[in-house]
Design a protein around this motif. Structure first.
Motif, PDB file in Angstrom:
ATOM      1  N   ARG A  48       0.817  -1.219   0.000  1.00  0.00           N
ATOM      2  CA  ARG A  48       0.000   0.000   0.000  1.00  0.00           C
ATOM      3  C   ARG A  48       0.847   1.264   0.000  1.00  0.00           C
ATOM      4  NH1 ARG A  48      -5.354  -1.189   3.678  1.00  0.00           N
ATOM      5  NH2 ARG A  48      -6.258  -2.736   2.258  1.00  0.00           N
ATOM      6  N   THR A  49       1.950   1.250   0.712  1.00  0.00           N
ATOM      7  CA  THR A  49       2.798   2.445   0.699  1.00  0.00           C
ATOM      8  C   THR A  49       3.478   2.610  -0.662  1.00  0.00           C
ATOM      9  OG1 THR A  49       4.624   1.227   1.741  1.00  0.00           O
ATOM     10  CG2 THR A  49       3.205   2.532   3.185  1.00  0.00           C
ATOM     11  N   LYS A  50       3.838   1.518  -1.304  1.00  0.00           N
ATOM     12  CA  LYS A  50       4.432   1.610  -2.647  1.00  0.00           C
ATOM     13  C   LYS A  50       3.395   2.123  -3.656  1.00  0.00           C
ATOM     14  CE  LYS A  50       8.040   0.591  -3.766  1.00  0.00           C
ATOM     15  NZ  LYS A  50       9.182   1.496  -3.927  1.00  0.00           N
ATOM     16  N   ARG A  51       2.147   1.703  -3.510  1.00  0.00           N
ATOM     17  CA  ARG A  51       1.072   2.206  -4.383  1.00  0.00           C
ATOM     18  C   ARG A  51       0.918   3.718  -4.182  1.00  0.00           C
ATOM     19  NH1 ARG A  51      -3.692  -0.447  -2.643  1.00  0.00           N
ATOM     20  NH2 ARG A  51      -2.663  -2.309  -3.389  1.00  0.00           N
ATOM     21  N   ALA A  52       0.959   4.156  -2.926  1.00  0.00           N
ATOM     22  CA  ALA A  52       0.858   5.589  -2.639  1.00  0.00           C
ATOM     23  C   ALA A  52       2.065   6.333  -3.199  1.00  0.00           C
ATOM     24  CB  ALA A  52       0.733   5.810  -1.133  1.00  0.00           C
ATOM     25  N   GLU A  53       3.223   5.729  -3.112  1.00  0.00           N
ATOM     26  CA  GLU A  53       4.423   6.364  -3.654  1.00  0.00           C
ATOM     27  C   GLU A  53       4.291   6.568  -5.168  1.00  0.00           C
ATOM     28  OE1 GLU A  53       9.240   5.687  -3.583  1.00  0.00           O
ATOM     29  OE2 GLU A  53       7.939   3.923  -3.707  1.00  0.00           O
ATOM     30  N   GLU A  82      -5.243   4.398   2.381  1.00  0.00           N
ATOM     31  CA  GLU A  82      -5.092   2.939   2.480  1.00  0.00           C
ATOM     32  C   GLU A  82      -3.825   2.574   3.247  1.00  0.00           C
ATOM     33  OE1 GLU A  82      -5.222   1.115  -1.355  1.00  0.00           O
ATOM     34  OE2 GLU A  82      -7.341   1.545  -1.641  1.00  0.00           O
ATOM     35  N   ALA A  83      -2.756   3.305   3.004  1.00  0.00           N
ATOM     36  CA  ALA A  83      -1.507   3.051   3.743  1.00  0.00           C
ATOM     37  C   ALA A  83      -1.712   3.311   5.230  1.00  0.00           C
ATOM     38  CB  ALA A  83      -0.377   3.910   3.185  1.00  0.00           C
ATOM     39  N   GLU A  84      -2.450   4.372   5.552  1.00  0.00           N
ATOM     40  CA  GLU A  84      -2.732   4.680   6.956  1.00  0.00           C
ATOM     41  C   GLU A  84      -3.565   3.568   7.600  1.00  0.00           C
ATOM     42  OE1 GLU A  84      -4.473   8.553   6.448  1.00  0.00           O
ATOM     43  OE2 GLU A  84      -2.569   9.548   6.925  1.00  0.00           O
ATOM     44  N   GLU A  85      -4.515   3.006   6.850  1.00  0.00           N
ATOM     45  CA  GLU A  85      -5.320   1.888   7.368  1.00  0.00           C
ATOM     46  C   GLU A  85      -4.435   0.688   7.692  1.00  0.00           C
ATOM     47  OE1 GLU A  85      -8.489   0.675   4.802  1.00  0.00           O
ATOM     48  OE2 GLU A  85      -9.357   2.678   4.748  1.00  0.00           O
ATOM     49  N   SER A  86      -3.523   0.370   6.794  1.00  0.00           N
ATOM     50  CA  SER A  86      -2.680  -0.804   7.040  1.00  0.00           C
ATOM     51  C   SER A  86      -1.665  -0.538   8.148  1.00  0.00           C
ATOM     52  CB  SER A  86      -1.997  -1.272   5.746  1.00  0.00           C
ATOM     53  OG  SER A  86      -1.136  -0.292   5.252  1.00  0.00           O
ATOM     54  N   LEU A  87      -1.379   0.734   8.425  1.00  0.00           N
ATOM     55  CA  LEU A  87      -0.515   1.068   9.553  1.00  0.00           C
ATOM     56  C   LEU A  87      -1.132   0.563  10.856  1.00  0.00           C
ATOM     57  CD1 LEU A  87       1.830   2.530  11.002  1.00  0.00           C
ATOM     58  CD2 LEU A  87       0.418   4.610  10.919  1.00  0.00           C
ATOM     59  N   ALA A  88      -2.445   0.655  10.974  1.00  0.00           N
ATOM     60  CA  ALA A  88      -3.114   0.197  12.203  1.00  0.00           C
ATOM     61  C   ALA A  88      -2.791  -1.266  12.482  1.00  0.00           C
ATOM     62  CB  ALA A  88      -4.618   0.401  12.087  1.00  0.00           C
ATOM     63  N   LEU A  89      -2.768  -2.092  11.443  1.00  0.00           N
ATOM     64  CA  LEU A  89      -2.445  -3.507  11.638  1.00  0.00           C
ATOM     65  C   LEU A  89      -0.988  -3.693  12.073  1.00  0.00           C
ATOM     66  CD1 LEU A  89      -4.275  -5.001   8.533  1.00  0.00           C
ATOM     67  CD2 LEU A  89      -5.017  -5.038  10.924  1.00  0.00           C
ATOM     68  N   ASP A 104       6.740   6.379  11.023  1.00  0.00           N
ATOM     69  CA  ASP A 104       7.578   7.373  10.350  1.00  0.00           C
ATOM     70  C   ASP A 104       7.312   7.386   8.843  1.00  0.00           C
ATOM     71  OD1 ASP A 104       8.719   8.070  12.780  1.00  0.00           O
ATOM     72  OD2 ASP A 104      10.500   6.817  12.486  1.00  0.00           O
ATOM     73  N   VAL A 105       7.145   6.206   8.267  1.00  0.00           N
ATOM     74  CA  VAL A 105       6.842   6.107   6.839  1.00  0.00           C
ATOM     75  C   VAL A 105       5.549   6.859   6.530  1.00  0.00           C
ATOM     76  CG1 VAL A 105       6.126   4.511   5.001  1.00  0.00           C
ATOM     77  CG2 VAL A 105       8.067   3.924   6.456  1.00  0.00           C
ATOM     78  N   VAL A 106       4.513   6.581   7.282  1.00  0.00           N
ATOM     79  CA  VAL A 106       3.207   7.185   7.027  1.00  0.00           C
ATOM     80  C   VAL A 106       3.233   8.682   7.322  1.00  0.00           C
ATOM     81  CG1 VAL A 106       0.784   7.224   7.763  1.00  0.00           C
ATOM     82  CG2 VAL A 106       1.910   5.062   7.252  1.00  0.00           C
ATOM     83  N   ARG A 107       3.975   9.094   8.337  1.00  0.00           N
ATOM     84  CA  ARG A 107       4.065  10.523   8.656  1.00  0.00           C
ATOM     85  C   ARG A 107       4.609  11.305   7.463  1.00  0.00           C
ATOM     86  NH1 ARG A 107       8.459  12.562  11.143  1.00  0.00           N
ATOM     87  NH2 ARG A 107       8.841  10.579  12.170  1.00  0.00           N
ATOM     88  N   GLY A 111       2.707  13.840   4.988  1.00  0.00           N
ATOM     89  CA  GLY A 111       3.252  15.186   4.794  1.00  0.00           C
ATOM     90  C   GLY A 111       3.358  15.538   3.315  1.00  0.00           C
ATOM     91  N   TRP A 112       3.778  14.575   2.536  1.00  0.00           N
ATOM     92  CA  TRP A 112       3.863  14.744   1.090  1.00  0.00           C
ATOM     93  C   TRP A 112       2.465  15.040   0.517  1.00  0.00           C
ATOM     94  CZ3 TRP A 112       5.891   9.976  -2.136  1.00  0.00           C
ATOM     95  CH2 TRP A 112       6.000  10.315  -3.488  1.00  0.00           C
TER      96      TRP A 112
END
Length: 178
Positions: A48-53, A82-89, A104-107, A111-112
């Motif tokens: 999910r973070t790669k998709r956001a990237e 979606e990345a923030e949602e998966s952060l919860a897990l 830190d990744v999600v922060r 910010g971006w």
């Protein structure tokens, strides 16, 4: 010692050994299940973070070329959510070193996104040049934190330090996703 007592002692030893083996096998299965659960959780977060990237890079390129469209921002914002949602897990699964790194990744990812939103929906005080500069800094920090997260996960799952391997894999993935 008579034969009856010897037989009883032998049976108790046999049962104890069988129960001990079953207990150890159960612990091993629970540990395998736990590792697989963590691998799935961390893998989902990375995907999910790669998709956001990728969505963020598309926004930045569109901003830079003067071809920005609102749909690009909406895709980026949805991918960040979606990345923030998966952060919860990841926060639930832990451990602290991995969860902290994921935060830190999600922060930096958020910010971006926030810089792009401020430029797009703002009152015009944030110029395109400043927005691109600030978004670029957050993108760079995001990339560094994602690399750190990946290394923390590999260290946890494999019990070794994979700093160099993680950097190479990340750079190869970045080349293919660009």
């Amino acid at each position: 010692m008579d034969q009856g007592l010897a037989g009883l002692i032998g049976a108790v030893v046999g049962i104890t050994g069988a129960l001990g083996a079953a207990y150890l096998a159960g612990r091993g299965q629970r540990e395998q299940w736990r590792v697989q659960l963590r691998r799935d959780t961390y893998g989902q977060f990375l995907a999910r973070t790669k998709r956001a990237e990728r969505a963020g890079k598309a926004v930045r390129l569109a901003m830079d070329s003067g071809r920005f469209e609102p749909g690009l921002y909406a895709t980026f914002a949805a991918a960040v959510a979606e990345a923030e949602e998966s952060l919860a897990l990841v926060l639930l699964e832990g451990p602290w070193s991995v969860a902290s790194s994921a935060e830190d990744v999600v922060r930096h990812l958020d910010g971006w996104r926030w810089v792009v939103e401020l430029w797009y929906d703002g009152d015009g005080t944030l110029t395109l040049e400043r927005a691109l500069e600030s978004a670029g800094r957050d993108e760079d920090r995001f990339t560094q934190e994602l690399e750190q997260f990946t290394n923390e996960v590999r260290r946890l799952l494999h019990g070794r330090d994979h700093t160099l391997t993680a950097r190479l894999a990340y750079r190869l993935a970045a080349r293919h996703s660009a």
